[in-house]
Enzyme design. Structure first.
Site, PDB file in Angstrom:
ATOM      1  N   ALA A  53     -17.226   9.637 -37.754  1.00 41.92           N
ATOM      2  CA  ALA A  53     -17.596  10.280 -36.488  1.00 41.92           C
ATOM      3  C   ALA A  53     -16.381  10.975 -35.889  1.00 41.92           C
ATOM      4  CB  ALA A  53     -18.127   9.232 -35.518  1.00 41.92           C
ATOM      5  N   CYS A  54     -16.641  12.016 -35.083  1.00 47.77           N
ATOM      6  CA  CYS A  54     -15.574  12.707 -34.365  1.00 47.77           C
ATOM      7  C   CYS A  54     -14.817  11.698 -33.512  1.00 47.77           C
ATOM      8  CB  CYS A  54     -16.165  13.788 -33.469  1.00 47.77           C
ATOM      9  SG  CYS A  54     -14.959  14.510 -32.370  1.00 47.77           S
ATOM     10  N   PRO A  55     -13.524  11.740 -33.421  1.00 56.04           N
ATOM     11  CA  PRO A  55     -12.621  12.776 -33.937  1.00 56.04           C
ATOM     12  C   PRO A  55     -11.955  12.395 -35.258  1.00 56.04           C
ATOM     13  CG  PRO A  55     -11.441  11.431 -32.355  1.00 56.04           C
ATOM     14  CD  PRO A  55     -12.814  10.809 -32.512  1.00 56.04           C
ATOM     15  N   GLU A  56     -12.450  11.386 -35.924  1.00 55.78           N
ATOM     16  CA  GLU A  56     -11.778  10.852 -37.118  1.00 55.78           C
ATOM     17  C   GLU A  56     -11.477  11.927 -38.183  1.00 55.78           C
ATOM     18  OE1 GLU A  56      -9.627   8.217 -38.428  1.00 55.78           O
ATOM     19  OE2 GLU A  56     -10.440   7.875 -36.447  1.00 55.78           O
ATOM     20  N   ILE A 104     -14.241  17.594 -30.706  1.00 51.78           N
ATOM     21  CA  ILE A 104     -15.486  17.912 -30.008  1.00 51.78           C
ATOM     22  C   ILE A 104     -16.570  16.970 -30.526  1.00 51.78           C
ATOM     23  CG2 ILE A 104     -17.226  19.701 -29.621  1.00 51.78           C
ATOM     24  CD1 ILE A 104     -14.910  21.728 -30.223  1.00 51.78           C
TER      25      ILE A 104
END
Lengths: 196, 343
Positions: A9-12, B266
């Site tokens: 998942a963001c920001p990984e 984001i």
């Protein structure tokens, strides 16, 4: 180098890409595999805004392969901690490491290995007999190494007084002529000096 | 701030970035209906709160909202979750009466003391707007969630709906954008403490004052900007009947969010919002901050449609009362090519 950021998942994915790019030397290629639209957009955004050359290629099963080239043009990325250089000065006093024929070989080997470091020393200062390295024949193996270092941005200085002493001032082939004040400033102003 | 509890590290997505996408939601609840003569605002519009008629003077406003942690400090998380839950009542022009806590408590990663702090933070915000907490419910959950079911009152003739702006009105937004991006960065430990505190203070700011100020002016519609991002909520406001024209340079965006967006920090929620809305938006000139307009906001500001005549006075009043990020960001035009336009 290739990293798989599928399922993260963001920001990984961006953080892993950033970390990988930091460890890679210039002129290398990083491939990042992602499997979501958000990760693809984010990694590409990061790379593009960092000034890297970046391409994306869609693979099977919703995956995307992002290819990032870390070249010379990427200097805009970097804030201080991403600098490609260590704040260190390499201080050379001789054209050998130790004595004799072995010493002459060792200095070439040492500097050649330095080229492979992820972060290079910022400056090389040559005094006394070390100026014989920067003024060696074009065909000498050391010349190729020093020129490669210079091409990567390492600043190379040869002591003006020393060049004159050995009568080789007009033979300088790589780097610039340094002066005593500049040398002292480099030795004391930076984070560290390594002397061979 | 007390960040030891590391609340954000044990959840998949932070705050409203964890919300279900607008497309998924419409598909799920589209078939439900709740028509009744006493229901003044129900599920047929996209308002987040419902309003039930009691008598000529009073209507009941009910709403519920929960979020996952957006900061690591339990007390501050409680404050932010409460501000987020209370916001829908304020967007309607109502006053809060009572609230009930709803907690999904992650007992695997957090001690009970954390729960106490979260609830204390929540209570501080309910008290700030004159409400009282009268109960609640807690269950063990794999990921922490906290929020409230809130009950308030509004005059039946003075309800602010989200989809009734008039052509010629302008839109005022009372908080800056970028909170989904910033809370994602908090989760990744990428922000300095001073920035975290700045973001937390914006998130914990109640929309109560903004709502009270708004009621003094000629405002035709209001909503709060949350999970669907500025453009998602603006689209609901347009109701496909008008075009809302945004002036990019006037939209308040936190500088720190801009820098993070350039880096690609984001949340996926922003891209979900964008893909849902892509057919509704026309861009005069593509803008690099565009994605921030879709960023899912937690506890975002009020978005008010106000007459051009009253807009400068309302804006000044908001700023005088400490809501300094407030700005006039758009104009309501007759329906053009698309309901949303930015330039």
């Amino acid at each position: 180098m290739k990293i798989d950021c599928s399922g993260l998942a963001c920001p990984e994915p961006v953080l892993q890409t950033k970390k990988a790019l930091e460890t890679l030397p210039n002129d290398s290629v990083l491939e990042v595999v992602v499997n979501s639209m958000a990760s693809k957009e984010n990694v590409m955004r990061f790379a593009q805004n960092g000034g890297f050359d970046v391409r994306a290629q869609d693979l099977d099963e919703g995956k995307t392969l992002i290819t990032i080239v870390k070249g010379f043009t990427c200097k805009t990325v970097v804030d201080a901690k991403d600098e490609p250089f260590l704040d260190k000065t390499l201080f050379l006093k001789s054209d050998k490491v130790g004595e004799g024929e072995l010493g002459a070989k060792l200095i070439v080997g040492f500097l050649k290995s330095t080229l492979e470091l992820p972060k290079l020393p910022h400056r090389i200062v040559c005094v006394n007999q070390a100026v014989l390295l920067t003024t060696a024949d074009e065909s000498a193996p050391i010349m190729e190494v020093l020129k490669a270092l210079e091409a990567k941005g390492v600043e190379i200085y040869s002591c003006g007084v020393c060049l004159e002493f050995f009568g080789v001032t007009d033979k300088l082939k790589v780097g610039k002529i340094g002066n005593a004040f500049g040398t002292i400033e480099m030795l004391f102003g930076g984070e560290g000096t390594i002397s061979l | 701030m007390n960040n030891e509890a590391k609340l954000t590290k044990y959840v998949k997505a932070a705050g409203c970035a964890a919300k279900l996408g607008p497309g998924d939601l419409t598909e799920a609840i589209g078939g439900l209906s709740c028509t009744h003569e006493n229901v003044l605002v129900g599920m047929d519009t996209s308002d987040d709160a419902s309003v039930y008629y009691l008598d000529e003077e009073r209507a009941l406003v009910q709403t519920v909202d929960i979020i996952t942690p957006v900061v690591d400090d339990p007390y501050v998380y409680g404050q932010i979750a409460a501000a987020n839950s209370l916001s829908d009542v304020f967007a309607m022009g109502g006053e809060v009466a009572t609230a009930m806590n709803i907690v999904g408590f992650d007992g695997c990663h957090q001690p009970r003391s954390v729960l106490k702090e979260i609830l204390a933070g929540g209570q501080s915000k309910v008290q700030e707007c004159g409400g009282i907490i009268i109960g609640g419910h807690t269950i063990e959950a794999p990921e922490m969630t906290y929020g409230m079911s809130v009950t308030g009152f509004v005059h039946p003739q003075k309800i602010y709906r989200n989809n009734t702006p008039r052509i010629g009105d302008v839109l005022i937004l009372t908080k800056p954008l970028g909170m989904g991006i910033l809370t994602t960065a908090i989760k990744a430990d990428m922000l300095e403490n001073s920035v975290v505190e700045k973001v937390a203070s914006i998130l914990a700011t109640l929309n109560h004052k903004a709502s009270q100020i708004m009621r003094k002016y000629d405002v035709s519609a209001c909503t709060d900007v949350t999970g669907f991002g500025l453009l998602g909520h603006a689209y609901e406001m347009s109701f496909n009947r008008v075009t809302i024209a945004f002036e990019m340079k006037n939209i308040p965006i936190l500088e720190e969010a801009r820098a993070l967006a350039d880096m690609g920090i984001i949340p996926a929620g922003a891209y979900n919002n964008k893909s849902y809305l892509s057919a509704k938006v026309e861009a005069k000139v593509p803008h690099k901050d565009e994605i921030i307009l879709y960023d899912a906001q937690t506890s975002g500001g009020l978005l008010m449609a106000v007459s051009q005549k009253d807009a400068p006075k309302l804006l000044q009043n908001l700023k005088d009362e400490g809501l300094g990020y407030s700005a006039i960001i758009a104009e309501i035009l007759p329906l053009g090519n698309k309901p949303l336009l930015y330039m």
